[in-house]
Motif scaffolding. Structure first.
Motif, short mmCIF file in Angstrom:
data_model
loop_
_atom_site.label_atom_id
_atom_site.label_comp_id
_atom_site.label_asym_id
_atom_site.label_seq_id
_atom_site.Cartn_x
_atom_site.Cartn_y
_atom_site.Cartn_z
N THR A 28 41.74 53.88 40.12
CA THR A 28 41.76 52.71 40.98
C THR A 28 42.74 51.69 40.43
OG1 THR A 28 39.99 51.63 39.76
CG2 THR A 28 39.34 52.96 41.65
N ARG A 29 43.07 50.70 41.25
CA ARG A 29 43.92 49.60 40.83
C ARG A 29 43.34 48.34 41.45
NH1 ARG A 29 48.43 46.64 42.73
NH2 ARG A 29 48.37 47.66 44.74
N VAL A 30 43.20 47.28 40.66
CA VAL A 30 42.73 46.00 41.17
C VAL A 30 43.85 45.38 41.99
CG1 VAL A 30 41.95 43.68 40.55
CG2 VAL A 30 41.18 45.66 39.23
N VAL A 31 43.52 44.91 43.17
CA VAL A 31 44.50 44.30 44.05
C VAL A 31 44.38 42.79 43.91
CG1 VAL A 31 45.26 44.06 46.44
CG2 VAL A 31 44.34 46.23 45.65
N ALA A 32 45.42 42.17 43.37
CA ALA A 32 45.36 40.74 43.11
C ALA A 32 46.14 39.93 44.15
CB ALA A 32 45.91 40.44 41.72
N ASP A 33 46.86 40.61 45.04
CA ASP A 33 47.70 39.89 45.99
C ASP A 33 47.07 39.74 47.38
OD1 ASP A 33 47.87 42.59 46.53
OD2 ASP A 33 49.98 42.56 47.02
N GLU A 34 45.84 40.20 47.55
CA GLU A 34 45.15 40.10 48.83
C GLU A 34 43.69 39.75 48.60
OE1 GLU A 34 45.59 43.24 51.75
OE2 GLU A 34 47.20 44.06 50.52
N LEU A 35 43.07 39.20 49.63
CA LEU A 35 41.64 38.91 49.59
C LEU A 35 40.94 39.74 50.66
CD1 LEU A 35 41.63 35.02 49.29
CD2 LEU A 35 41.22 36.68 47.47
N ALA A 36 39.76 40.19 50.34
CA ALA A 36 38.93 40.89 51.33
C ALA A 36 38.44 39.87 52.34
CB ALA A 36 37.75 41.56 50.64
N PRO A 37 38.15 40.30 53.56
CA PRO A 37 37.56 39.38 54.54
C PRO A 37 36.26 38.79 53.98
CG PRO A 37 38.16 41.46 55.57
CD PRO A 37 38.33 41.64 54.09
N GLU A 38 35.95 37.57 54.37
CA GLU A 38 34.75 36.90 53.84
C GLU A 38 33.48 37.66 54.13
OE1 GLU A 38 34.39 32.74 54.72
OE2 GLU A 38 36.49 32.38 54.25
N ASP A 39 33.44 38.40 55.23
CA ASP A 39 32.23 39.13 55.59
C ASP A 39 32.22 40.58 55.10
OD1 ASP A 39 34.25 39.99 57.28
OD2 ASP A 39 32.99 40.01 59.07
N VAL A 71 38.31 48.46 53.65
CA VAL A 71 38.99 47.33 54.27
C VAL A 71 40.33 47.86 54.79
CG1 VAL A 71 40.05 45.08 53.83
CG2 VAL A 71 37.92 45.68 52.69
N ALA A 72 40.72 47.47 55.99
CA ALA A 72 42.00 47.90 56.54
C ALA A 72 43.11 47.49 55.58
CB ALA A 72 42.22 47.29 57.92
N GLY A 73 43.94 48.44 55.20
CA GLY A 73 45.00 48.14 54.24
C GLY A 73 46.30 48.83 54.54
N LEU A 82 41.82 50.57 50.57
CA LEU A 82 41.23 49.42 49.89
C LEU A 82 39.73 49.40 50.09
CD1 LEU A 82 43.81 46.71 51.03
CD2 LEU A 82 43.80 48.00 48.88
N VAL A 83 39.01 48.99 49.04
CA VAL A 83 37.56 48.88 49.06
C VAL A 83 37.18 47.48 48.57
CG1 VAL A 83 35.39 49.80 48.14
CG2 VAL A 83 37.28 51.35 48.66
N ALA A 84 36.30 46.81 49.31
CA ALA A 84 35.82 45.48 48.92
C ALA A 84 34.92 45.59 47.70
CB ALA A 84 35.06 44.83 50.07
N THR A 85 35.01 44.60 46.80
CA THR A 85 34.19 44.60 45.58
C THR A 85 33.20 43.46 45.53
OG1 THR A 85 35.82 43.30 44.36
CG2 THR A 85 36.03 45.70 44.24
N GLY A 86 33.22 42.59 46.51
CA GLY A 86 32.37 41.40 46.48
C GLY A 86 33.17 40.22 45.99
N PRO A 140 37.26 50.61 58.90
CA PRO A 140 36.98 49.34 58.22
C PRO A 140 35.50 48.97 58.36
CG PRO A 140 39.01 49.18 59.46
CD PRO A 140 38.37 50.50 59.83
N GLY A 141 34.90 48.59 57.25
CA GLY A 141 33.49 48.23 57.23
C GLY A 141 32.58 49.38 56.83
N GLU A 142 33.07 50.62 56.93
CA GLU A 142 32.27 51.79 56.54
C GLU A 142 32.12 51.80 55.02
OE1 GLU A 142 32.62 56.65 56.85
OE2 GLU A 142 33.86 55.39 58.14
N LEU A 143 30.94 52.13 54.54
CA LEU A 143 30.68 52.13 53.11
C LEU A 143 31.23 53.39 52.44
CD1 LEU A 143 27.06 50.72 52.84
CD2 LEU A 143 29.20 49.58 52.25
N LEU A 144 31.83 53.21 51.28
CA LEU A 144 32.31 54.31 50.47
C LEU A 144 31.12 55.15 50.07
CD1 LEU A 144 34.68 55.61 48.89
CD2 LEU A 144 34.11 54.07 47.02
N GLY A 145 31.16 56.44 50.36
CA GLY A 145 30.05 57.32 50.03
C GLY A 145 28.91 57.27 51.04
N GLY A 146 29.11 56.50 52.12
CA GLY A 146 28.04 56.33 53.10
C GLY A 146 28.30 57.14 54.29
#
Length: 70
Positions: free
Chosen positions: A4-15, A22-24, A29-33, A64-70
């Motif tokens: 994996t790589r941490v993405v520092a140049d974008e923010l995940a949607p607030e929700d 996340v659409a990328g 891309l996967v949201a981390t909270g 987008p919005g689907e859970l990884l592993g879900g």
């Protein structure tokens, strides 16, 4: 997950739910909270060989919005 790589140049949607895709564009891309994102570079599912993230996404076709592993 394999690499994996941490993405520092974008923010995940607030929700975005942690662990959700996340659409990328061409990136997987996967949201981390806390609006953080992680880019998947390669993925290895249990009992399978590692594949690059693009091939994984082409096969699984996460929405987008689907859970990884879900």
């Amino acid at each position: 997950m394999h690499r994996t790589r941490v993405v520092a140049d974008e923010l995940a949607p607030e929700d975005a739910v942690p662990g959700s895709f996340v659409a990328g564009g061409k990136r997987v891309l996967v949201a981390t909270g806390g609006r953080g994102l992680v880019e998947l570079l390669s993925v290895q599912l249990p009992g399978k060989r590692a594949v690059d993230a693009r091939s994984f996404a082409n096969g699984v076709q996460p929405k987008p919005g689907e859970l990884l592993g879900g």
